[in-house]
Scaffold this active site. Structure first.
Site, PDB file in Angstrom:
ATOM      1  N   HIS A  48      59.090  18.085  28.357  1.00 55.60           N
ATOM      2  CA  HIS A  48      59.113  16.634  28.586  1.00 55.60           C
ATOM      3  C   HIS A  48      59.039  16.341  30.089  1.00 55.60           C
ATOM      4  CE1 HIS A  48      59.818  15.374  24.525  1.00 55.60           C
ATOM      5  NE2 HIS A  48      61.025  15.897  24.428  1.00 55.60           N
TER       6      HIS A  48
ATOM      7  N   HIS B  52      61.955  22.952  25.460  1.00 52.30           N
ATOM      8  CA  HIS B  52      61.563  21.663  24.883  1.00 52.30           C
ATOM      9  C   HIS B  52      61.763  20.539  25.913  1.00 52.30           C
ATOM     10  CE1 HIS B  52      61.582  18.671  21.418  1.00 52.30           C
ATOM     11  NE2 HIS B  52      62.133  17.971  22.390  1.00 52.30           N
ATOM     12  N   GLU B  53      62.953  20.514  26.535  1.00 56.16           N
ATOM     13  CA  GLU B  53      63.244  19.442  27.485  1.00 56.16           C
ATOM     14  C   GLU B  53      62.459  19.623  28.781  1.00 56.16           C
ATOM     15  OE1 GLU B  53      64.823  16.793  26.688  1.00 56.16           O
ATOM     16  OE2 GLU B  53      65.331  17.569  24.708  1.00 56.16           O
TER      17      GLU B  53
END
Length: 231
Positions: free
Chosen positions: A40, A36-37
């Site tokens: 980003h 998820h990170e």
């Protein structure tokens, strides 16, 4: 999870179900939250933020992303977080739109991870039905179900338009700058309000509806190719 552990200590919980649930959450913590990170960071770098690669966040190494309090909250309460990726929006051609796209990448990563788990689940259902009904197979199926549900829940949770969640940055793309600056001034207060709303259950019903809708979509997408194959 916390209520399930209490039930287990009282002798009324299903030990194997709880263990499998914990294993699914641990997989989320060590594999999916870093993904998820990383999403980003990767999208931010694509959009022009060259500072990302020097911050050590263009990595899938869990140690680069895990927030231990956020991981504990995910394990006990079903919602949690990782270390947010610092993004310099001055490197974007359109800072507000760029930040919205970067923010959307995180929940999108959870949906992708959920779809991968869903494809494995339905592959077993349609292509290995004998295995799916064995004792070991039933535990594998339960693990995959938990895994998909948690990913969908995290995607919906992160899209809540309240700081510091990803949904707030998506919302900021359509708000006047003066409103955005004012919200940033009170970001800590909004974060506390979010925590209170979660603990008193105000968001339970709308989140449940959205999670069910996303789960239905993921299940449909994942089952479709196998239905076509099997006929």
């Amino acid at each position: 999870m916390f209520s399930e552990l209490i039930a287990l200590f009282r002798g009324s919980g299903d030990f194997f179900s709880i263990v499998i649930h914990i294993l699914a959450i641990l997989m989320i913590i060590f594999l999916v939250l870093p993904f998820h990170e990383w999403a980003h960071a990767w999208v931010a770098s694509l959009l022009g933020d060259t500072s990302i690669k020097y911050r050590g966040r263009l990595s899938l190494n869990p140690l680069s992303h895990i927030d231990y309090m956020g991981a504990l909250c995910l394990l006990l309460f079903g919602f949690g977080w990782a270390k947010p990726v610092p993004v310099d929006d001055r490197n974007f051609k359109n800072p507000k739109v760029g930040m919205a796209i970067v923010a959307l990448a995180g929940p999108a990563a959870n949906i992708v991870a959920g779809i991968v788990g869903g494809l494995v689940f339905f592959a077993l259902v349609y292509l290995a039905p004998g295995f799916a009904v064995t004792t070991v197979g039933s535990y594998v199926m339960m693990f995959l179900q938990y895994y998909v549900v948690i990913n969908c829940s995290l995607a919906v949770f992160n899209l809540i338009p309240i700081p510091p969640l990803d949904g707030s940055k998506i919302l900021f793309a359509v708000l006047p700058d003066r409103w955005v600056y004012k919200i940033y001034q009170y970001q800590q207060a909004f974060s506390m309000i979010l925590i209170v709303l979660l603990f008193i259950g105000v968001l339970d019903i709308p989140l449940s509806i959205l999670q069910s809708g996303l789960m239905g979509f993921v299940n449909f997408i994942c089952a479709l190719p196998f239905k076509l194959i099997v006929g």
